[in-house]
Enzyme design. Structure first.
Site, PDB file in Angstrom:
ATOM      1  N   GLY A   1       0.836  -1.197   0.000  1.00  0.00           N
ATOM      2  CA  GLY A   1       0.000   0.000   0.000  1.00  0.00           C
ATOM      3  C   GLY A   1       0.867   1.242   0.000  1.00  0.00           C
ATOM      4  O   GLY A   1       2.083   1.166  -0.164  1.00  0.00           O
TER       5      GLY A   1
ATOM      6  N   GLU B   1      10.249   1.585  -3.172  1.00  0.00           N
ATOM      7  CA  GLU B   1       9.606   1.719  -4.483  1.00  0.00           C
ATOM      8  C   GLU B   1       9.201   3.184  -4.670  1.00  0.00           C
ATOM      9  O   GLU B   1       9.813   3.903  -5.449  1.00  0.00           O
ATOM     10  CB  GLU B   1       8.370   0.802  -4.567  1.00  0.00           C
TER      11      GLU B   1
ATOM     12  N   HIS C   1       7.150  -4.484   1.293  1.00  0.00           N
ATOM     13  CA  HIS C   1       7.264  -3.528   0.191  1.00  0.00           C
ATOM     14  C   HIS C   1       8.025  -2.303   0.698  1.00  0.00           C
ATOM     15  O   HIS C   1       7.556  -1.620   1.625  1.00  0.00           O
ATOM     16  CB  HIS C   1       5.881  -3.047  -0.250  1.00  0.00           C
TER      17      HIS C   1
HETATM   18 ZN   LIG Z   1       3.928  -5.265  -5.115  1.00  0.00          ZN
END
Ligand SMILES: [Zn+2]
Length: 369
Positions: free
Chosen positions: A186, A216, A213
């Site tokens: 998210g 990014e 995550h």
């Molecule tokens: Zn992903």
């Protein structure tokens, strides 16, 4: 003169598709078949931009390509809307497994956030049970079709929500039924992984693997936070670790590009932290300019532990074979690079160690030999 059948030279994509591959970063809600979305939406009344599967396929890719995050995120409203009952969740899971198997993936980890699938009245546990049932069915059908695959699921918590510990407990309850790891996903900016520290503490106390995550949409602080307080075994994306690398002219005595690494990049490289890199997805979201220029190739050449992934096959109009083929055709990779990234993905996977060794020695190494 006898007639000979002309042999068509195989394309790079065909050659890569025939090789066994390992996928670590693939979102279940980002990889549906367009025809399935149309079918389920017509049954449950969800309105789509178009009811023609091929037009819908193009719509997803265009929306993801548009460069606006709002349109990119809108695409998931449509996939998540058709994943709200047990039968649909199981179907989507089965089809994802079959699609990976048909692409030559022999081990895959598929991830999704159970908290996004409660609108039809399912409980969190019912969501996980439906997905696992679909996964097992997919494995059986793929084996029967002569394309055996094994899959594990990663249960994801949404980082902007407040359910991390609850989702961690959910993953632990299903750890012996197919759930192999935990992830958070998210909006990255403003939502540090360590906001969910209680979840990570609980998972570590139970010796349960974690990927996060990070790196990014946000850079080095996000990666450091995922690794240190949160103890991630792998990093989802992590492409922005390149911000801690300065590249100079020429090559060193090992033939590697001359580069100076900061402390964090050194840690990630030297500890062998596996990065789940997703080239096409990064190009779509603006984290990289092109596959040719994507930092994955520099990171590979500098000895980082890199794996190649799709992220969202539907939104990016891609497959794992296509990602590798693009790297071969546009970024100068050879098949030895493809093999090394595949073995790296396998060694960073959350499969038991003896199973990793068996898959490498019986399936992957012989196919690349
Ligand atoms: Zn992903």
């Amino acid at each position: 003169m006898s007639e000979t059948t002309p042999t068509t030279p195989q394309t790079t994509l065909e050659r890569v598709r025939a090789l066994p591959k390992v996928s670590l970063h693939d979102h279940l809600d980002g990889g549906l078949r367009p025809a399935t979305i149309v079918e389920i939406a017509s049954a449950n009344g969800h309105r789509l931009p178009t009811s023609d599967p091929e037009e819908l396929r193009a719509w997803f890719r265009d929306a993801a390509d548009s460069g606006t995050l709002v349109r990119y995120l809108e695409t998931f409203d449509h996939t998540i809307a058709v994943m709200q009952d047990a039968e649909s969740l199981a179907r989507v899971a089965t089809e994802a497994v079959l699609d990976l198997a048909a692409d030559g993936v022999v081990y895959g980890e598929l991830r999704y956030a159970p908290e996004q699938h409660l609108q039809g009245g399912l409980s969190l546990d019912e969501v996980v049970e439906a997905v696992e049932e679909g996964m097992r069915r997919g494995e059986q059908q793929a084996a029967a079709a002569g394309t055996p695959i094994r899959v594990g699921t990663l249960v994801t918590a949404m980082r902007h929500a407040d359910r991390g510990l609850e989702i961690a407990e959910l993953a632990l309850r299903h750890r012996d039924a197919g759930v192999v790891g935990f992830d958070i996903a998210g909006a990255e900016i403003g939502f540090a992984p360590s906001d969910h520290l209680a979840a990570f503490d609980r998972l570590h106390a139970e010796n349960f693997p974690v990927t996060i995550h990070a790196g990014e949409a946000f850079g080095l602080p996000s990666i450091a936070d995922a690794l240190h307080p949160c103890g991630a075994e792998r990093i989802g994306h992590g492409v922005r670790i390149v911000e801690d690398v300065s590249v100079h002219e020429g090559h060193d005595e090992h033939g590697l590009p001359n580069a100076t690494l900061g402390r964090l990049a050194t840690w990630v490289r030297d500890r062998g932290i596996v990065l789940e890199l997703c080239p096409s997805s990064n190009v779509q979201t603006g984290a990289a300019t092109s596959v040719a220029e994507h930092p994955i190739t520099l990171l590979k050449d500098l000895g980082f532990s890199i794996s190649v992934n799709t992220d969202n096959r539907l939104m990016s109009g891609t497959s794992l074979s296509r990602e590798f083929a693009l790297l071969v055709e546009e970024a100068g990779w050879n098949l030895a690079d493809v093999e090394r990234a595949t073995i790296t993905a396998l060694s960073g996977s959350f499969l038991p160690f003896p199973d990793r060794v068996a898959l490498a020695s019986a399936v992957i190494r012989p196919a690349f030999a």
